[in-house]
Design an enzyme around this catalytic site. Structure first.
Site, mmCIF file in Angstrom:
data_model
loop_
_atom_site.group_PDB
_atom_site.id
_atom_site.type_symbol
_atom_site.label_atom_id
_atom_site.label_comp_id
_atom_site.label_asym_id
_atom_site.label_seq_id
_atom_site.Cartn_x
_atom_site.Cartn_y
_atom_site.Cartn_z
ATOM 1 N N GLU A 109 0.706 -1.194 0.253
ATOM 2 C CA GLU A 109 0.015 0.043 0.073
ATOM 3 C C GLU A 109 0.705 1.313 0.030
ATOM 4 O OE1 GLU A 109 -2.623 -0.192 3.703
ATOM 5 O OE2 GLU A 109 -3.109 -2.265 2.838
ATOM 6 N N CYS A 122 3.333 8.448 1.501
ATOM 7 C CA CYS A 122 3.671 7.385 2.766
ATOM 8 C C CYS A 122 3.905 6.024 2.022
ATOM 9 C CB CYS A 122 2.594 7.241 3.834
ATOM 10 S SG CYS A 122 3.081 6.049 5.151
ATOM 11 N N CYS A 129 5.331 -7.299 7.275
ATOM 12 C CA CYS A 129 5.998 -6.723 8.189
ATOM 13 C C CYS A 129 6.498 -7.818 9.086
ATOM 14 C CB CYS A 129 5.696 -5.546 9.029
ATOM 15 S SG CYS A 129 6.987 -4.859 10.045
ATOM 16 N N CYS A 133 4.187 -5.856 15.867
ATOM 17 C CA CYS A 133 3.483 -5.151 16.722
ATOM 18 C C CYS A 133 2.071 -5.314 16.674
ATOM 19 C CB CYS A 133 3.759 -3.443 16.555
ATOM 20 S SG CYS A 133 5.518 -3.006 16.329
ATOM 21 N N CYS A 136 -0.840 -3.454 15.126
ATOM 22 C CA CYS A 136 -0.600 -2.749 13.555
ATOM 23 C C CYS A 136 -1.153 -3.912 12.811
ATOM 24 C CB CYS A 136 0.834 -2.597 13.278
ATOM 25 S SG CYS A 136 1.397 -2.512 11.753
ATOM 26 N N GLY A 190 5.998 -2.475 6.342
ATOM 27 C CA GLY A 190 7.319 -2.796 6.713
ATOM 28 C C GLY A 190 8.270 -1.928 7.372
ATOM 29 N N SER A 247 9.612 4.978 16.043
ATOM 30 C CA SER A 247 8.408 4.577 16.636
ATOM 31 C C SER A 247 8.396 3.916 18.162
ATOM 32 C CB SER A 247 7.660 3.590 15.637
ATOM 33 O OG SER A 247 7.421 4.012 14.404
ATOM 34 N N LEU A 248 8.355 4.842 19.112
ATOM 35 C CA LEU A 248 8.482 4.240 20.497
ATOM 36 C C LEU A 248 7.476 3.653 21.086
ATOM 37 C CD1 LEU A 248 10.979 4.490 22.434
ATOM 38 C CD2 LEU A 248 9.985 6.483 23.362
ATOM 39 N N ASN A 326 -5.280 4.696 14.694
ATOM 40 C CA ASN A 326 -6.150 4.417 13.643
ATOM 41 C C ASN A 326 -6.543 2.961 14.060
ATOM 42 O OD1 ASN A 326 -8.101 4.287 11.686
ATOM 43 N ND2 ASN A 326 -6.629 5.308 10.040
ATOM 44 N N CYS A 369 -2.142 1.055 8.059
ATOM 45 C CA CYS A 369 -1.463 0.334 7.117
ATOM 46 C C CYS A 369 -1.797 -1.098 7.521
ATOM 47 C CB CYS A 369 0.115 0.518 7.605
ATOM 48 S SG CYS A 369 0.624 2.104 7.114
#
Length: 399
Positions: A109, A122, A129, A133, A136, A190, A247-248, A326, A369
Site C-alpha cells: 500500500e 507514505c 512486516c 506489533c 498494527c 514494513g 516508533s517508540l 487508527n 497500514c
C-alpha cells in the site's frame, strides 16, 4: 500463517525476484544494460531522463530513442512493477490510498496526501512486516517479502505521474496542487531498516539529481523504524541528511516489550541513545512517533517519563508526534479519549519537549497500514495486473 505473539522475523521468505528495472541500477549499470541490448551507452541517459525527469513510461513518447528499439528498451528496463488493485479517496480527494499487486501476487500500500504547495507520499518498503506489533494490521499479517529498490522508487514515480495527470484540475478545496512529490515517509508497510540495502538504494535514487534520480531533497525524506539499533547507527553514517523517526509507543520497557516486540532485543534506553547519536551525526532533529492507545500507554505519568528520558539526552534534538491510533476492525486497541490526549501533550510540553499531534488522514478509507491488503485477501484472486473490482469507479485516480 500469522506469526506467534512477540515473534520477530528478520529474514524475508525466499520468493522469485521482481524483474530488473532501471531504478535498481546505478548509472554505470544502466549503461551496461543498454550495451547488452546492442545500443550505445548514451541511450541509458535518455531512458533515465524519460523515467526520472519526464515521468514517461510509454515508448511511443520517447521520440529521441530509435523507433524500432523503443518497445524493446522499455520492456527490458522499465517493466511494470506495480499493478493497481484498489484506490480510495478521502478528505475531499486530498488523500488517496492505493493498493498494489506485485509481480508475484504480494500486496503493498501507499498513501498520497496533498497539502497546500506540497505533497507527502507514505510508502511501503516490505510486503507485510516482521516486527509483529500487536496493534498494527501489517505486523499481524507477518512478512511476505522485501521490496526491491525499484519497487520502492516506483511508488514515488507512480504518485508523481498521478499528480502530473491531475495537474489541470483545481485540486481539493483549500489545497493548491503541487506538481511533484515533495516529501516521502517510510511509514507504510514494513520495517525499512530490516530491508536496509534496498531502502537506502531507493533513497539514493530519490535524491540523486535528474536524470540519475528523482532530484528530491533528502530533507523531505523520513525513515521510520521501530528501533533496530545497529541499523540506526549505520544509517547515521550514510551521509544522507534525512529525518529519522523512531516508533517508540511506550517509554518503559515493561510495556514496550508488549507493544513493540523489537524491544526484547534493544531496550528503550538503547533505542533513544541510538536516536541521539543519529542527531549528533546528521544534525537532523529526530521524531518520536507515539501511537496513543486508550488505557494502554496514554497515562500522564508515561508522558512525564517520556519527557524525562528525552531530556536526559539533551535538549533541542527531538520532537514528539503523538498519533491518535487508527484502529483496525475487531482489534481491542483503540484511540485515546481526546481529553486524555490533550493532557498527554500538555505534560510533554511542560517538560519543554516540542510536541505536535500528528494529522490523521484517511480514517474512512481503511487508513491504518495493512487494512486494504488484509481486506483484499478475502476477495477472489485474479492475475497480477488485473484490477479487483470492489465497487470503485475505474477512473479513481491512483496514489
Amino acid at each position: 500463517m500469522p506469526p506467534a505473539p512477540g515473534q520477530l522475523t528478520f529474514t524475508a521468505p525466499r520468493r522469485g525476484k521482481p524483474p530488473r528495472h532501471l531504478a535498481d541500477l546505478t548509472g554505470e549499470e544502466r549503461a551496461a544494460a543498454v550495451a547488452e541490448l546492442g545500443l550505445p551507452a548514451f541511450r541509458a541517459k535518455q531512458l533515465s531522463t524519460h523515467y526520472f525527469e519526464r515521468l514517461v513510461t510509454d515508448p511511443a513518447l520517447m521520440t529521441d530513442l530509435p523507433k524500432g528499439r523503443r518497445e524493446e528498451l522499455v520492456a527490458a528496463l522499465l517493466p511494470t512493477l506495480l499493478h493497481p488493485v484498489r484506490e480510495l479517496e478521502a478528505d475531499g480527494g486530498a488523500t488517496r490510498k492505493s493498493l498494489w499487486r506485485l509481480h508475484d501476487g504480494a500486496l503493498v500500500e501507499s498513501v498520497l496526501m496533498e497539502y497546500t504547495g506540497r505533497t507527502t507520499l507514505c510508502l511501503s518498503s516490505q510486503a507485510g512486516c516482521g516486527m509483529n506489533c500487536p496493534f498494527c494490521a501489517t505486523g499481524q499479517a507477518g512478512l511476505t517479502r522485501n521490496l526491491s529498490t525499484a519497487e520502492i522508487v516506483e511508488q514515488v514515480a507512480a504518485a508523481a505521474r498521478s499528480l502530473a495527470a491531475r495537474a489541470g484540475d483545481a485540486g481539493p478545496e483549500g489545497v493548491q496542487r503541487a506538481l511533484r512529490v515533495s516529501n516521502v515517509v517510510f511509514m507504510g508497510m514494513g520495517e525499512a531498516l530490516a530491508n536496509y540495502k534496498a531502502a537506502i538504494a531507493a533513497v539514493r535514487r530519490m535524491v540523486a539529481p535528474a536524470p540519475e534520480g528523482l532530484g528530491m531533497s533528502a530533507r523531505g525524506i523520513t525513515m521510520s523504524t521501530v528501533g533496530l539499533v545497529p541499523a540506526i547507527d549505520k544509517l547515521a553514517g550514510e551521509g544522507i541528511p534525512m529525518t529519522l523517526a523512531l516508533s517508540l509507543h511506550a517509554p518503559d520497557d515493561e510495556l514496550r516489550d508488549e507493544l513493540v516486540p523489537i524491544n526484547t532485543r534493544w531496550k528503550v534506553g538503547e533505542a533513544l541513545d541510538a536516536a541521539r547519536r543519529y542527531f549528533e551525526a546528521t544534525g537532523r532533529r529526530v521524531s518520536i512517533e507515539y501511537a496513543l492507545i486508550r488505557d494502554v500507554n496514554d497515562q500522564a505519568w508515561r508522558a512525564d517519563l517520556l519527557g524525562t528520558e528525552l531530556n536526559r539526552r539533551g535538549r533541542g534534538w527531538v520532537h514528539v508526534n503523538p498519533i491518535p491510533l487508527n484502529p483496525t476492525p475487531g482489534s481491542r486497541w483503540t484511540a485515546s479519549d481526546p481529553r486524555v490526549e490533550r493532557t498527554f501533550v500538555e505534560r510533554l510540553r511542560a517538560h519543554g519537549v516540542p510536541t505536535t499531534v500528528r494529522d490523521t488522514r484517511g480514517r474512512d478509507i481503511d487508513g491504518a497500514c495493512g487494512q486494504l491488503a488484509a481486506a483484499d485477501l478475502d476477495q477472489p484472486r485474479q492475475g497480477a495486473g488485473a484490477p479487483v473490482e470492489l465497487g470503485l469507479p475505474a477512473t479513481t485516480p491512483a496514489g
